[in-house]
Scaffold this active site. Structure first.
Site, PDB file in Angstrom:
ATOM      1  CG  HIS A   9      -0.079  -0.057   2.507  1.00 15.97           C
ATOM      2  ND1 HIS A   9       0.542   1.052   3.050  1.00 15.97           N
ATOM      3  CD2 HIS A   9       0.296  -1.096   3.269  1.00 15.97           C
ATOM      4  CE1 HIS A   9       1.233   0.698   4.105  1.00 15.97           C
ATOM      5  NE2 HIS A   9       1.116  -0.604   4.270  1.00 15.97           N
ATOM      6  CG  HIS A 142      -0.384  -4.952   4.880  1.00 15.06           C
ATOM      7  ND1 HIS A 142      -0.768  -3.721   5.329  1.00 15.06           N
ATOM      8  CD2 HIS A 142      -1.530  -5.600   4.518  1.00 15.06           C
ATOM      9  CE1 HIS A 142      -2.083  -3.630   5.261  1.00 15.06           C
ATOM     10  NE2 HIS A 142      -2.573  -4.746   4.762  1.00 15.06           N
TER      11      HIS A 142
HETATM   12  O1  LIG Z   1       7.423  -3.279   9.827  1.00 19.13           O
HETATM   13  C1  LIG Z   1       6.676  -2.375   9.440  1.00 19.13           C
HETATM   14  O2  LIG Z   1       7.030  -1.219   9.116  1.00 19.13           O
HETATM   15  C2  LIG Z   1       5.214  -2.671   9.302  1.00 19.13           C
HETATM   16  O3  LIG Z   1       4.992  -4.046   9.408  1.00 19.13           O
HETATM   17  C3  LIG Z   1       4.768  -2.167   7.941  1.00 19.13           C
HETATM   18  O4  LIG Z   1       3.457  -2.568   7.731  1.00 19.13           O
HETATM   19  P1  LIG Z   1       2.688  -1.956   6.453  1.00 19.13           P
HETATM   20  O5  LIG Z   1       3.278  -2.614   5.229  1.00 19.13           O
HETATM   21  O6  LIG Z   1       1.249  -2.260   6.644  1.00 19.13           O
HETATM   22  O7  LIG Z   1       2.985  -0.464   6.458  1.00 19.13           O
END
Ligand SMILES: O=C(O)[C@H](O)COP(=O)(O)O
Length: 205
Positions: A9, A142
């Site tokens: 995202h 994610h």
């Molecule tokens: O380690 C991280 O920064 C988070 O797990 C990121 O999660 P996200 O891809 O939903 O921003």
């Protein structure tokens, strides 16, 4: 064979605040994140896309909606693409220079109810293997779940895959067959070399 274009995202308020969250209705995209999603959508217009699937979590769903609006495809929510279940880390800030995962591996931190790496890999592979053959699919997810797909293909555990960078709105392209191939990892554009591998799906080079 199926081509899956995994997209992390766009930038969200949780990324700006360095907050970990598996909440569904919190932490929307920032203005920068919306612009990132629009740029990625322009890239995707270069290939035939058959379907868009997305994590149900707001920042991913907003990204998928922006891309879907550009491509004229309605995104379908798939729970298997959701963020890692973070247990007692949910909605906590983290320090990228003193990463919580390194603390765990060094025995300095224990996180109750954190979703195990194998669970992430299992549900992401279940998603991939549920797709129709010969399709080109966009999957908005994610950081950790996309790393888990790479970890599955390269047989890497969570920490061994720690250095893999999956920037916001980037594209990780997998050609999934009996012997899966990674065509890109965390790329902001579809390179000429990558497009040449997708040649039968190209709309506009
Ligand atoms: O380690 C991280 O920064 C988070 O797990 C990121 O999660 P996200 O891809 O939903 O921003």
């Amino acid at each position: 064979m199926t081509i899956i274009i995994f997209i992390r995202h766009g930038q969200s308020t949780s990324n700006v605040g360095k907050i970990l969250s598996h909440d569904v209705n919190n932490f929307p995209l920032t203005d920068e994140g919306r612009e990132q999603a629009k740029k990625t959508a322009q890239e995707l217009k270069r290939v035939r896309i058959d379907a868009i699937f997305t994590s149900p979590i707001l920042r991913a769903y907003q990204t998928a909606s922006i891309i879907g609006d550009e491509l004229g495809i309605i995104p379908v929510i798939d729970e298997r693409l959701r963020e890692r279940w973070l247990g007692e880390l949910n909605n906590k800030r983290f320090d990228p220079n003193d990463h919580w995962k390194l603390k765990i591996i060094r025995g300095q931190l224990e996180v109750k109810n954190l979703e195990p790496w194998d669970s992430l890999k299992r549900r992401m592979v279940e998603f991939v293997t549920s797709l129709k053959n010969e399709e080109v699919v966009v999957a908005v997810s994610h950081y950790d779940p996309i790393r888990a797909v790479i970890g599955h293909i390269l047989d890497l555990d969570d920490i061994s895959a720690h250095g893999i960078s999956i920037p916001n709105a980037s594209m990780t392209v997998i050609e999934f067959s009996s012997s899966p191939k990674i065509l890109s990892i965390g790329s902001p554009v579809l390179s000429p070399s990558l497009l040449s591998k997708l040649d039968r799906y190209i709309i506009r080079a």
